[in-house]
Every structure is written in structure tokens, then in C-alpha cells.
Scaffold this active site. Structure first.
Site, short mmCIF file in Angstrom:
data_model
loop_
_atom_site.label_atom_id
_atom_site.label_comp_id
_atom_site.label_asym_id
_atom_site.label_seq_id
_atom_site.Cartn_x
_atom_site.Cartn_y
_atom_site.Cartn_z
N GLY A 57 -67.35 31.07 -68.97
CA GLY A 57 -67.46 30.00 -67.99
C GLY A 57 -68.51 30.28 -66.94
N GLN A 74 -61.75 43.04 -71.05
CA GLN A 74 -63.05 43.68 -70.90
C GLN A 74 -63.35 44.08 -69.45
OE1 GLN A 74 -64.78 40.10 -72.66
NE2 GLN A 74 -66.42 40.18 -71.12
N GLN A 129 -79.35 37.22 -76.07
CA GLN A 129 -79.93 38.57 -76.14
C GLN A 129 -79.70 39.38 -74.87
OE1 GLN A 129 -84.23 38.87 -77.15
NE2 GLN A 129 -84.25 40.56 -75.68
N LYS A 130 -79.46 38.72 -73.74
CA LYS A 130 -79.27 39.49 -72.51
C LYS A 130 -78.20 40.56 -72.68
CE LYS A 130 -76.94 38.00 -68.90
NZ LYS A 130 -76.04 39.17 -68.59
N HIS A 144 -76.43 29.44 -70.68
CA HIS A 144 -75.36 29.01 -71.56
C HIS A 144 -75.70 27.69 -72.24
CE1 HIS A 144 -72.86 31.47 -68.62
NE2 HIS A 144 -72.58 32.01 -69.78
N LEU A 153 -70.83 28.26 -66.16
CA LEU A 153 -71.97 27.99 -67.03
C LEU A 153 -73.25 27.73 -66.23
CD1 LEU A 153 -70.38 25.66 -69.73
CD2 LEU A 153 -70.48 28.16 -69.66
#
Length: 298
Positions: free
Chosen positions: A36, A66, A162-163, A42, A38
Site C-alpha cells: 500500500g 517482514q 527492481q528497487k 506502484h 501507493l
């Protein structure tokens, strides 16, 4: 598209019923997992996902597994109404899965790993590298929740950014090892067009002054890329290029890594397989990460 046309589900049963209905009429499903808050990054993932399949489903779930007890679970931004509004403005047919913690962890979950009970997924080897050095709980939590989401949603394609490059490597291995019948797509990092800072939900924590300094790490990454383009493959020279810019920007560097794309082990020079140049830094209490791919594409 109005917000009324975005289907919002809160239970596993609802998502599975939707999935089966779409399968019955031949629709393919692309999936974008998020926590979220966003932002444009995103939304670009959602736009990419829409080119891969007939329909897109986005999950919005802040995953306790996590986070460590000292991390920012309680204060992590939760903006579900705004997130749905942003998704509803896109020209795609989108569903949202926004489950409760109880729905995703029916036996309960605590951020204290030593007290956790139940079923978890670990990708050994990759999870201990880089981010795993300082956040040993993190990729166990990521792999577990993504495996659950894959099982619930049953997508044909899943799209990640990719980040979070180590996350992409971990999940690619999990998809292979557990035989998930889907294609994992990695999209390039979305950056601020003015200064190149990678878009992140945690950027909202930065003060105005910190926000001005934060792009220094990316400037360092770009300097290293320029050196590589000029023929430099030595680890120390590439890492020093990042470090010098980061220090100029006043960043509190946690680590800088030059690692193998295959197993994320540290390497002394960039070979034919390429390398991942990555790192983490802090600005006050905010922790940020970034990376570039050198000599290869994911």
C-alpha cells in the site's frame, strides 16, 4: 474508471471465487503485490502488468512477518482509500485484495521471530546475503507472504520492481524451487524525474532537508556506471565512486555491495555475468535502499 468498478476483496474465499470466475471465461491474471501507500512506482507496475494479461489484481497488505520488533510496523503508512482511488483512475480492469492480518495469518503472527509459530517459507542462501545481514527476519517474512498470495490469487504473471532487487532474486528462486506455475516479471526502478531518487513509500518520512540529500546515493551509483562504461571493472573503484557521492550528501551508509547476479555473493570484479551494485543508508530514522544492474538485465 470510477472507484465502483474496482472490485475490492478482503477474504481468501472472495478472491478465489473471483479467480475461478475469470478463469472460466478464459481471462488471464497479472498480480502486483504491494504494502500500500501507493506511489507512481506502484502504478507503473500495475500499468506493466496490464500489458501482460487480461486482468490485474493488486494486493495491499502490510506484512507483519517482514518487520522486526524495533522496526516501523506500527507507523508504516496505511492509506487504503487513497490507494483504491489511485487504482480506480487507471484505464484497466483491476481488483484489489486487502486482507486483514487474521485472514493472512489465521494462527496469529508476532514480529518476534523466536515466538512465531506456524508455517513459513525460507529461501536459504540468497536470504542471508546483503539485506539479510542486518535484517535476518526480512526475507523469511517476504517469501512466506508472497507464497501465500501466489497460492490465494493463482496468477499467470507476477510483477515486482527492481528497487527491491534482492527480493526479486529470492522470489525468483522460490518460484523455481516450489514450482509455482507463473512468470515473474521485474520492472525497472521508477525514479523521481528531477533527481533520480528511487520512489519508495518510506520517502514520506524524510524531512525537506533529508529529501534534498537522499539522491546522493543514486548519483554515486550513476558515477560507478559511468566508470564501468569506461572499462572499470574493479570492485574497490566502483564502490568508492558510490561512497564518495554518498559522503558528500551526508548519508549514513549501512553497506555498499558489488555482488554476483546468480547468488548475490560479493565479487572482486565485474565479469561476463555482470553484477548488482547496491546499498542501504539512513537519514535520521529512515532507512532507504537502491541498486543498479551492471553489465546484465534481470
Amino acid at each position: 474508471m470510477s472507484s465502483e468498478t474496482v472490485s475490492v476483496f478482503h477474504t481468501v474465499q472472495e478472491v478465489r471465487a473471483w479467480r475461478e470466475a475469470q478463469r472460466s471465461i478464459g481471462n488471464t491474471i497479472a498480480f502486483v503485490p504491494t504494502m500500500g501507500a501507493l506511489h507512481a512506482g506502484h502504478l507503473q507496475l500495475v500499468n506493466l502488468a496490464a500489458t501482460k494479461c487480461d486482468l490485474v489484481i493488486v494486493s495491499i497488505f502490510v506484512n507483519p512477518a517482514q518487520f522486526a520488533p524495533h522496526e516501523d510496523l506500527a507507523t508504516y503508512p496505511r492509506t487504503l482509500p487513497q490507494d483504491i482511488a489511485k487504482l480506480s483512475a487507471l484505464p484497466h480492469t483491476i481488483a484489489v485484495f486487502a486482507p486483514s492480518v487474521q485472514e493472512m495469518y489465521p494462527r496469529g503472527i508476532t514480529t518476534d521471530r523466536s515466538l512465531q509459530r506456524g508455517t513459513f517459507v525460507e529461501v536459504l542462501g540468497l536470504s542471508e546475503m546483503l539485506e539479510g545481514g542486518t535484517r535476518p527476519h526480512f526475507f523469511r517474512g517476504v517469501a512466506t507472504v508472497v507464497a501465500k498470495l501466489f497460492h490465494i490469487v493463482g496468477p499467470d504473471v507476477a510483477v515486482f520492481g527492481q528497487k527491491d532487487i534482492q527480493q526479486c532474486c529470492v522470489l525468483r528462486a522460490m518460484v523455481t524451487d516450489l514450482h509455482f506455475p507463473l512468470k515473474l516479471v521485474v520492472a525497472p526502478t521508477v525514479r523521481d524525474p528531477e533527481d533520480g531518487l528511487a520512489l519508495s513509500s518510506r520517502n514520506v518520512y524524510l524531512t525537506a532537508e533529508q529529501r534534498q540529500c537522499a539522491p546522493a546515493f543514486y548519483r554515486g551509483l550513476r558515477s560507478a556506471c559511468d566508470l564501468f562504461a569506461a572499462g572499470v571493472v574493479d570492485r574497490n573503484q566502483l564502490i568508492d565512486a558510490v561512497k564518495q557521492e554518498a559522503i558528500k550528501g551526508g548519508l549514513d551508509i549501512e553497506y555498499i555491495s558489488l555482488s554476483s547476479p546468480d547468488d548475490l555473493s560479493e565479487i572482486e570484479q565485474v565479469g561476463s555475468a555482470g553484477a548488482v551494485l547496491s546499498g542501504a543508508w539512513r537519514m535520521g530514522s529512515t532507512r532507504l535502499i537502491d541498486n543498479v544492474l551492471i553489465g546484465f538485465e534481470f
